[in-house]
Design an enzyme around this catalytic site. Sequence first.
Site, PDB file in Angstrom:
ATOM      1  N   THR A   1       0.859  -1.184   0.000  1.00 52.23           N
ATOM      2  CA  THR A   1       0.000   0.000   0.000  1.00 52.23           C
ATOM      3  C   THR A   1       0.892   1.229   0.000  1.00 52.23           C
ATOM      4  O   THR A   1       1.667   1.442   0.929  1.00 52.23           O
ATOM      5  CB  THR A   1      -0.921  -0.001   1.231  1.00 52.23           C
ATOM      6  OG1 THR A   1      -1.733  -1.174   1.201  1.00 52.23           O
ATOM      7  CG2 THR A   1      -1.815   1.230   1.246  1.00 52.23           C
TER       8      THR A   1
ATOM      9  N   ASN B   1      -7.103   3.681  -5.367  1.00 50.05           N
ATOM     10  CA  ASN B   1      -8.284   2.904  -4.996  1.00 50.05           C
ATOM     11  C   ASN B   1      -8.060   2.083  -3.736  1.00 50.05           C
ATOM     12  O   ASN B   1      -8.988   1.874  -2.952  1.00 50.05           O
ATOM     13  CB  ASN B   1      -8.707   2.000  -6.155  1.00 50.05           C
ATOM     14  CG  ASN B   1      -9.561   2.736  -7.169  1.00 50.05           C
ATOM     15  OD1 ASN B   1     -10.771   2.841  -7.019  1.00 50.05           O
ATOM     16  ND2 ASN B   1      -8.933   3.257  -8.209  1.00 50.05           N
ATOM     17  N   LYS B   2      -6.828   1.637  -3.520  1.00 50.69           N
ATOM     18  CA  LYS B   2      -6.540   0.925  -2.273  1.00 50.69           C
ATOM     19  C   LYS B   2      -6.749   1.843  -1.068  1.00 50.69           C
ATOM     20  O   LYS B   2      -7.304   1.449  -0.039  1.00 50.69           O
ATOM     21  CB  LYS B   2      -5.108   0.386  -2.280  1.00 50.69           C
ATOM     22  CG  LYS B   2      -4.669  -0.278  -0.964  1.00 50.69           C
ATOM     23  CD  LYS B   2      -5.534  -1.479  -0.620  1.00 50.69           C
ATOM     24  CE  LYS B   2      -5.277  -2.015   0.783  1.00 50.69           C
ATOM     25  NZ  LYS B   2      -3.932  -2.540   0.990  1.00 50.69           N
ATOM     26  N   LEU B   3      -6.329   3.094  -1.197  1.00 53.99           N
ATOM     27  CA  LEU B   3      -6.527   4.039  -0.094  1.00 53.99           C
ATOM     28  C   LEU B   3      -8.008   4.359   0.095  1.00 53.99           C
ATOM     29  O   LEU B   3      -8.469   4.528   1.236  1.00 53.99           O
ATOM     30  CB  LEU B   3      -5.720   5.311  -0.340  1.00 53.99           C
ATOM     31  CG  LEU B   3      -4.197   5.140  -0.303  1.00 53.99           C
ATOM     32  CD1 LEU B   3      -3.503   6.479  -0.537  1.00 53.99           C
ATOM     33  CD2 LEU B   3      -3.734   4.533   1.019  1.00 53.99           C
TER      34      LEU B   3
END
Length: 284
Positions: A93, A168-170
């Site tokens: 991440t 998008n991960k965040l």
Amino acid sequence: MAQIAFLGTGLLGSAFAEAAAKRGDVVTAWNRSANKVEALAAFGVKAAATPADAVRDATRVHLVLKDDAVVEEVIAAARPGLADGAVVIDHSTTLPALTVQRAARLHDAGVKYLHCPVFMAPAAARNAQGTMLVSGPGALYDIVKDELAKMTRRVKYLGERQDLAAANKLLGNALIIGLVAVMADVLTLAQASDIGSMDAIALLKLLDLNGMVDGRGTNMAKGNFTPSFELAMARKDVALMLELAGNRPLAALPGVQARMDALIAKGHGADDVCMLGIDTVRRD
């Protein structure tokens, strides 16, 4: 049977390495704390002394690391052993802007790099469940997509824009962390009300969270603030919650209260509670 490497064998990385070895891949791993790699010997994972040793002859190199700085450090250490044609798959991440810079720099140096962060806990990684996001060159994704599909229940390719998987991960983690904070406050209110924690969790299971995302989330994203639950009424309820909690610590509700107060002071009290997202509405 593929020969692959894992750099970083914390909780998630070790689960990935274990699962890959069980699928029949030849797996070599490196971790700064050697004991975390040695614990994987029972599954046939070979320990390497350095990142360069770990990646030698590997066709895929999976990174599962803490942050951008560690990713940069470990890639630099691995580069001397990286085989021609090896694909570096980064599950870490990371910050979107730094991910773009890293991808461009590695591409210019001839390194094949894809950013593939995941939404999965270690147990899910062991059982090929959860979701993996991918962004980067489509041709490179085509090379590894079948292997990535073995690692997770769902692979979502977002396109060639290098920062999309990171961003998008965040977004997803913001929802996860936010929900955890709100659930902590719910349990605090349950404690103040002499309601059992599991009874409170049972109540939450009755709520349709997907429906709320589809309804209020969509309204917020579109800037539709037609009231069905007025902001002022929601602020009144938050005041009741804070009074009920007393001096017990709260994770999320005090910040919600402050945001509501600022919006009500601007005259938005009669608008919908979705007004909390007014500043995200695009103004073209």
